[in-house]
Structure formats: C-alpha cells, structure tokens
Design a protein around this motif. Structure first.
Motif, PDB file in Angstrom:
ATOM      1  N   VAL A   1      -3.415   2.583 -10.398  1.00  0.00           N
ATOM      2  CA  VAL A   1      -3.655   4.296  -9.334  1.00  0.00           C
ATOM      3  C   VAL A   1      -1.983   4.059  -8.364  1.00  0.00           C
ATOM      4  CG1 VAL A   1      -4.779   5.129  -7.376  1.00  0.00           C
ATOM      5  CG2 VAL A   1      -5.677   3.912  -8.881  1.00  0.00           C
ATOM      6  N   ALA A   2      -1.491   3.293  -8.107  1.00  0.00           N
ATOM      7  CA  ALA A   2       0.004   2.715  -7.856  1.00  0.00           C
ATOM      8  C   ALA A   2       0.844   4.437  -8.816  1.00  0.00           C
ATOM      9  CB  ALA A   2       0.182   1.767  -7.374  1.00  0.00           C
ATOM     10  N   ARG A   3       0.700   3.559  -9.508  1.00  0.00           N
ATOM     11  CA  ARG A   3       1.799   3.925 -10.943  1.00  0.00           C
ATOM     12  C   ARG A   3       2.047   5.723 -11.087  1.00  0.00           C
ATOM     13  NH1 ARG A   3       0.725  -1.025 -13.378  1.00  0.00           N
ATOM     14  NH2 ARG A   3       2.054  -2.701 -12.653  1.00  0.00           N
ATOM     15  N   SER A   4       1.003   5.942 -11.303  1.00  0.00           N
ATOM     16  CA  SER A   4       0.300   7.159 -11.441  1.00  0.00           C
ATOM     17  C   SER A   4       0.632   8.028  -9.410  1.00  0.00           C
ATOM     18  CB  SER A   4      -1.094   7.608 -11.253  1.00  0.00           C
ATOM     19  OG  SER A   4      -1.899   8.796 -11.516  1.00  0.00           O
ATOM     20  N   ALA A   5       0.800   7.112  -9.435  1.00  0.00           N
ATOM     21  CA  ALA A   5       0.478   8.397  -7.437  1.00  0.00           C
ATOM     22  C   ALA A   5       2.372   8.322  -7.470  1.00  0.00           C
ATOM     23  CB  ALA A   5      -0.259   7.641  -6.416  1.00  0.00           C
TER      24      ALA A   5
ATOM     25  N   ALA B   1       4.708   8.549 -10.030  1.00  0.00           N
ATOM     26  CA  ALA B   1       5.227   8.668 -11.074  1.00  0.00           C
ATOM     27  C   ALA B   1       6.672   9.985 -11.353  1.00  0.00           C
ATOM     28  CB  ALA B   1       4.417   9.471 -12.104  1.00  0.00           C
ATOM     29  N   ASP B   2       6.749   9.995  -9.537  1.00  0.00           N
ATOM     30  CA  ASP B   2       7.889  10.971 -10.104  1.00  0.00           C
ATOM     31  C   ASP B   2       8.930  10.141  -9.015  1.00  0.00           C
ATOM     32  OD1 ASP B   2       6.490  11.182  -7.463  1.00  0.00           O
ATOM     33  OD2 ASP B   2       6.983  13.209  -6.586  1.00  0.00           O
ATOM     34  N   LEU B   3       8.667   8.937  -9.079  1.00  0.00           N
ATOM     35  CA  LEU B   3       9.539   8.690  -7.999  1.00  0.00           C
ATOM     36  C   LEU B   3      10.494   7.954  -9.314  1.00  0.00           C
ATOM     37  CD1 LEU B   3       8.571   8.320  -4.665  1.00  0.00           C
ATOM     38  CD2 LEU B   3       9.527   9.994  -5.539  1.00  0.00           C
ATOM     39  N   ASP B   4      11.413   8.009  -9.045  1.00  0.00           N
ATOM     40  CA  ASP B   4      12.799   6.843 -10.017  1.00  0.00           C
ATOM     41  C   ASP B   4      12.497   5.233  -9.446  1.00  0.00           C
ATOM     42  OD1 ASP B   4      12.142   9.015 -12.363  1.00  0.00           O
ATOM     43  OD2 ASP B   4      14.423   9.482 -11.788  1.00  0.00           O
ATOM     44  N   ALA B   5      13.010   5.162  -8.182  1.00  0.00           N
ATOM     45  CA  ALA B   5      13.775   4.500  -7.960  1.00  0.00           C
ATOM     46  C   ALA B   5      12.132   3.155  -7.037  1.00  0.00           C
ATOM     47  CB  ALA B   5      14.400   4.120  -6.700  1.00  0.00           C
ATOM     48  N   VAL B   6      11.016   3.390  -8.425  1.00  0.00           N
ATOM     49  CA  VAL B   6      10.539   2.388  -7.243  1.00  0.00           C
ATOM     50  C   VAL B   6       9.659   1.268  -8.347  1.00  0.00           C
ATOM     51  CG1 VAL B   6       7.953   2.675  -6.676  1.00  0.00           C
ATOM     52  CG2 VAL B   6       9.499   3.870  -5.872  1.00  0.00           C
ATOM     53  N   GLU B   7       9.200   0.357  -8.073  1.00  0.00           N
ATOM     54  CA  GLU B   7       8.155  -0.662  -8.684  1.00  0.00           C
ATOM     55  C   GLU B   7       7.194  -1.128  -8.237  1.00  0.00           C
ATOM     56  OE1 GLU B   7      10.009  -5.067  -9.128  1.00  0.00           O
ATOM     57  OE2 GLU B   7      11.754  -2.991  -8.812  1.00  0.00           O
ATOM     58  N   VAL B   8       6.305  -1.217  -9.156  1.00  0.00           N
ATOM     59  CA  VAL B   8       5.420  -1.992  -8.813  1.00  0.00           C
ATOM     60  C   VAL B   8       4.610  -2.948  -9.284  1.00  0.00           C
ATOM     61  CG1 VAL B   8       2.146  -0.824  -8.395  1.00  0.00           C
ATOM     62  CG2 VAL B   8       4.419   1.210  -9.013  1.00  0.00           C
ATOM     63  N   ALA B   9       3.731  -3.747  -8.013  1.00  0.00           N
ATOM     64  CA  ALA B   9       3.110  -4.804  -8.995  1.00  0.00           C
ATOM     65  C   ALA B   9       1.789  -5.676  -8.331  1.00  0.00           C
ATOM     66  CB  ALA B   9       4.260  -6.089  -8.382  1.00  0.00           C
TER      67      ALA B   9
ATOM     68  N   GLY C   1       0.577  -1.248   0.240  1.00  0.00           N
ATOM     69  CA  GLY C   1       0.139   0.186  -0.202  1.00  0.00           C
ATOM     70  C   GLY C   1       0.658   1.623   0.287  1.00  0.00           C
ATOM     71  N   GLY C   2       1.758   1.536  -0.358  1.00  0.00           N
ATOM     72  CA  GLY C   2       3.030   2.846  -0.311  1.00  0.00           C
ATOM     73  C   GLY C   2       3.073   3.578  -1.481  1.00  0.00           C
ATOM     74  N   TYR C   3       1.421   3.850  -1.481  1.00  0.00           N
ATOM     75  CA  TYR C   3       1.085   4.633  -2.522  1.00  0.00           C
ATOM     76  C   TYR C   3       0.566   5.744  -2.645  1.00  0.00           C
ATOM     77  CZ  TYR C   3      -3.152   1.450  -3.983  1.00  0.00           C
ATOM     78  OH  TYR C   3      -3.909   0.906  -3.853  1.00  0.00           O
ATOM     79  N   ALA C   4      -0.204   5.783  -0.843  1.00  0.00           N
ATOM     80  CA  ALA C   4      -1.398   6.538  -1.013  1.00  0.00           C
ATOM     81  C   ALA C   4      -0.921   7.126   1.352  1.00  0.00           C
ATOM     82  CB  ALA C   4      -2.786   5.610  -0.675  1.00  0.00           C
ATOM     83  N   GLY C   5      -1.400   8.173   1.266  1.00  0.00           N
ATOM     84  CA  GLY C   5      -1.723   8.382   2.992  1.00  0.00           C
ATOM     85  C   GLY C   5      -0.276   7.746   3.711  1.00  0.00           C
ATOM     86  N   LEU C   6      -0.335   7.278   4.394  1.00  0.00           N
ATOM     87  CA  LEU C   6       1.090   6.800   5.533  1.00  0.00           C
ATOM     88  C   LEU C   6       1.896   6.005   3.968  1.00  0.00           C
ATOM     89  CD1 LEU C   6       0.204   5.810   8.681  1.00  0.00           C
ATOM     90  CD2 LEU C   6       0.704   7.934   8.634  1.00  0.00           C
TER      91      LEU C   6
ATOM     92  N   ARG D   1       8.285   7.742  -0.417  1.00  0.00           N
ATOM     93  CA  ARG D   1       8.991   8.693  -0.446  1.00  0.00           C
ATOM     94  C   ARG D   1      10.336   8.727   0.351  1.00  0.00           C
ATOM     95  NH1 ARG D   1       7.356  12.038  -4.196  1.00  0.00           N
ATOM     96  NH2 ARG D   1       4.606  12.491  -4.466  1.00  0.00           N
ATOM     97  N   ALA D   2      10.195   8.271   1.289  1.00  0.00           N
ATOM     98  CA  ALA D   2      11.109   9.058   2.403  1.00  0.00           C
ATOM     99  C   ALA D   2      12.497   7.388   2.362  1.00  0.00           C
ATOM    100  CB  ALA D   2      10.748   7.974   4.039  1.00  0.00           C
ATOM    101  N   LEU D   3      12.617   6.290   2.000  1.00  0.00           N
ATOM    102  CA  LEU D   3      12.888   5.079   1.832  1.00  0.00           C
ATOM    103  C   LEU D   3      13.698   5.537   0.290  1.00  0.00           C
ATOM    104  CD1 LEU D   3      11.211   2.257   2.262  1.00  0.00           C
ATOM    105  CD2 LEU D   3      12.548   3.384   3.973  1.00  0.00           C
ATOM    106  N   CYS D   4      13.139   6.394  -0.528  1.00  0.00           N
ATOM    107  CA  CYS D   4      13.707   6.142  -2.065  1.00  0.00           C
ATOM    108  C   CYS D   4      14.394   7.734  -0.903  1.00  0.00           C
ATOM    109  CB  CYS D   4      12.937   6.704  -2.845  1.00  0.00           C
ATOM    110  SG  CYS D   4      11.316   5.245  -3.769  1.00  0.00           S
ATOM    111  N   ALA D   5      14.361   8.553  -0.820  1.00  0.00           N
ATOM    112  CA  ALA D   5      14.727   9.609  -0.658  1.00  0.00           C
ATOM    113  C   ALA D   5      16.213   9.128   0.093  1.00  0.00           C
ATOM    114  CB  ALA D   5      14.462  10.889   0.233  1.00  0.00           C
ATOM    115  N   ALA D   6      17.118   7.688   0.892  1.00  0.00           N
ATOM    116  CA  ALA D   6      17.521   7.797   1.307  1.00  0.00           C
ATOM    117  C   ALA D   6      18.306   6.573   0.917  1.00  0.00           C
ATOM    118  CB  ALA D   6      17.094   6.769   2.620  1.00  0.00           C
ATOM    119  N   GLY D   7      18.415   6.533  -0.787  1.00  0.00           N
ATOM    120  CA  GLY D   7      18.847   6.030  -1.464  1.00  0.00           C
ATOM    121  C   GLY D   7      18.387   4.067  -1.923  1.00  0.00           C
ATOM    122  N   ALA D   8      16.898   4.000  -1.436  1.00  0.00           N
ATOM    123  CA  ALA D   8      17.009   2.465  -1.553  1.00  0.00           C
ATOM    124  C   ALA D   8      15.923   2.177  -2.727  1.00  0.00           C
ATOM    125  CB  ALA D   8      15.081   2.482  -0.028  1.00  0.00           C
ATOM    126  N   ARG D   9      15.807   1.227  -2.571  1.00  0.00           N
ATOM    127  CA  ARG D   9      14.837   0.807  -4.056  1.00  0.00           C
ATOM    128  C   ARG D   9      13.661   0.150  -3.591  1.00  0.00           C
ATOM    129  NH1 ARG D   9      14.908   1.188  -9.195  1.00  0.00           N
ATOM    130  NH2 ARG D   9      13.219  -0.501 -10.475  1.00  0.00           N
TER     131      ARG D   9
END
Length: 301
Positions: free
Chosen positions: A45-49, A51-59, A16-21, A27-35
């Motif tokens: 919906v997740a991919r749209s939310a 979209a501005d993060l490069d180090a993320v993949e949705v499944a 559920g890493g695409y809405a709310g908490l 965002r915080a994990l990506c900012a620290a360098g994680a994938r």
C-alpha cells in the motif's frame, strides 16, 4: 513548511509516511531535497501511495511487533547510512481493546513502545551527525496522564483514556530523549499536528464523529478548526527542520510554534504539565527500557 530550507543529502525516516499526515510529511521533505525512508506495516500500500516520489524507499515494519522493529533497525544499520531526521508519525487511535506482544495494550505499545524501541535501536545512525527526532503527540494527551498502576489497562479499558496515555507517552519520550541526546547534538520534540480527519479515525464510529462535531451527517468535515493533512503536517516538518529550534529541545510544539502550558480543556490549545514533567519522562523511559529490553543510553542514563 520548509520554504528556503535545503535538505539535499539529508536522510529522513517517517514512520507511517504513506497516508494522511505521514504522506504529506514525506512529500514536503522530498520537495526540499531529502531522501525519505518510509517504514510501513503495509509495504505494498505504501509503495502505491508513494509511486510518484523518486526519493523514497519503503521497508516493512510493524511497530506492534518488537521482532519486526529489530529486523528493520538491523537492516537499516547494515546500510551504514546516517539518519538526519526521525519523525515518529505512525499510530493508532481509540481502537477497541486489543492486546499485542506479551499482552500489552495496543495504543501504548504501538504509539509509544514501538517507537521507543525503534529509536533506541537506530541510535547509532541517529547520533552520528547531530539530527532531530520528532514524536507526534496530540492534544489527546490531555485525556490522561500516565496510569502507572495499570499502563496496559488490564481492567476497565477505555479507548480514549488509553489514547490519551499513549499521546502523553509520546510527549514524555521527547522530553527524556532530548535530555539524553543533547550531549550528542541530538534534539527531540513533541508535536500536536491539530485536528485532522484522516485514516487515524477509522476506529471511531460515524455517530461518535458526528457527536464530537468532527463531521456532519454526510461525513463531511464539520469543525471550523479542522486542518487539512498538509496543514497538519506543517508542525512536524517545522519541528524537524526549523533553524529556530537548533538550540532548543524537549519542547511541545503546535501551529509551528512552541506551545504554552495550560490547564484548560480537555483538548485545549497548549500542553499539560503531566506531558512535560522531567521526572515523569525519566520514569517512563525506565519502564519502556524494561518492557522492550533496549536502552541505547544504559551506561549513561
């Protein structure tokens, strides 16, 4: 949340890493360098939310469907990757009586059983290099201990008692997973993120939110103790990354700290004994393994 922590080369899964908490956690994990891998019931919906993060993949993943859980886990394991951080963030709250699978109560099934099955199926990737598992509970656990005589509310359904039991289950899951996983260098934590107005409250009518003091008549936040989503995400990110917790586990955290036991409330700060009891945790694990048909520790439990 992760100031001074370098997560480059680390992989996290945030359900559920695409809405709310969940979105703020991603965002915080990506900012620290994680994938970050984000399993989502609504992948588009997740991919749209995200979209501005490069180090993320949705499944695709529906926690209320054990076939979906198995499919996601099999696809991930086939990639050969290691999971360093697992944050069980997705959930539902106070929904109308809903049955999933073989008639299971939806809050217990989605919030607990789906995550139980997911972690057990992903265990080979989690255990590979000593990571952390964070189970997002809440002070809602104070509304109900485990209802062993009728965990699925086959009679007298109460949406808040069902939510409370599910959040107790989230906390107990961390207790027993830590007891089992510590030998592999895996530590597990439960967290209360705080009171935050997010999509999680979609099943709570406006009148009920006003009566609870969450919002005013116009729907604006009305609780001085309410956190923003970013503030709420802080504790689960802290539990997943804080060096202070390197040799701890099985504890319940709030406000980026380990919570104390309390009997005040309900919905007070602190954790009730019924959500940290090792015997209750072991009993829940056995029931969950029986219901889901999966237990990564069956030979060691």
């Amino acid at each position: 949340m992760v100031r001074g922590i370098d997560l480059a080369g680390r992989l996290a899964i945030v359900t559920g890493g695409y809405a709310g908490l969940g979105l703020e956690t991603t965002r915080a994990l990506c900012a620290a360098g994680a994938r970050v891998v984000v399993p989502a019931r609504r992948p588009d919906v997740a991919r749209s939310a995200l979209a501005d993060l490069d180090a993320v993949e949705v499944a695709a993943l529906d926690l209320a469907d054990l076939d979906s859980v198995r499919g996601f886990a099999e696809r991930f394991l086939a990639s050969g990757r290691t999971i360093d951080l697992m944050i069980n963030n997705a959930g539902v709250m106070a929904c109308p009586e809903t049955r999933v699978g073989p008639g299971w109560e939806a809050q217990f099934a989605t919030n607990h059983l789906g995550h139980f099955a997911l972690v057990n199926r992903l265990w080979p990737a989690i255990a590979r290099d000593g990571g952390r598992v964070v189970s997002v509970s809440s002070n809602g656990h104070q509304l109900s201990a485990m209802r062993w005589a009728d965990v699925h509310f086959t009679s007298a359904y109460d949406k808040w008692a069902a939510y409370g039991q599910a959040k107790t289950a989230n906390a107990l899951f961390a207790v027993h997973l830590d007891a089992l996983g510590a030998r592999a260098g895996i530590r597990a934590f439960a967290v209360h993120p705080g009171v935050i107005l997010t999509e999680l409250a979609r099943h709570v009518p406006r009148a009920e939110q006003i009566a609870a003091g969450w919002v005013d008549a116009d729907g604006n936040p009305n609780d001085p103790n309410m956190k923003t989503p970013a503030q709420g995400a802080a504790t689960q990110v802290w539990a997943a990354t804080a060096p202070r917790l390197a040799h701890l586990g099985g504890v319940y955290c709030e406000d980026c700290d380990i919570a104390s036991h309390t009997s005040a409330g309900p919905l007070a700060s602190g954790v009730y004994e019924h959500a940290t009891d090792p015997e209750e945790a072991a009993r829940l694990w056995r029931l969950s393994a029986e219901l889901t048909g999966i237990d990564a520790f069956s030979s060691a439990a």
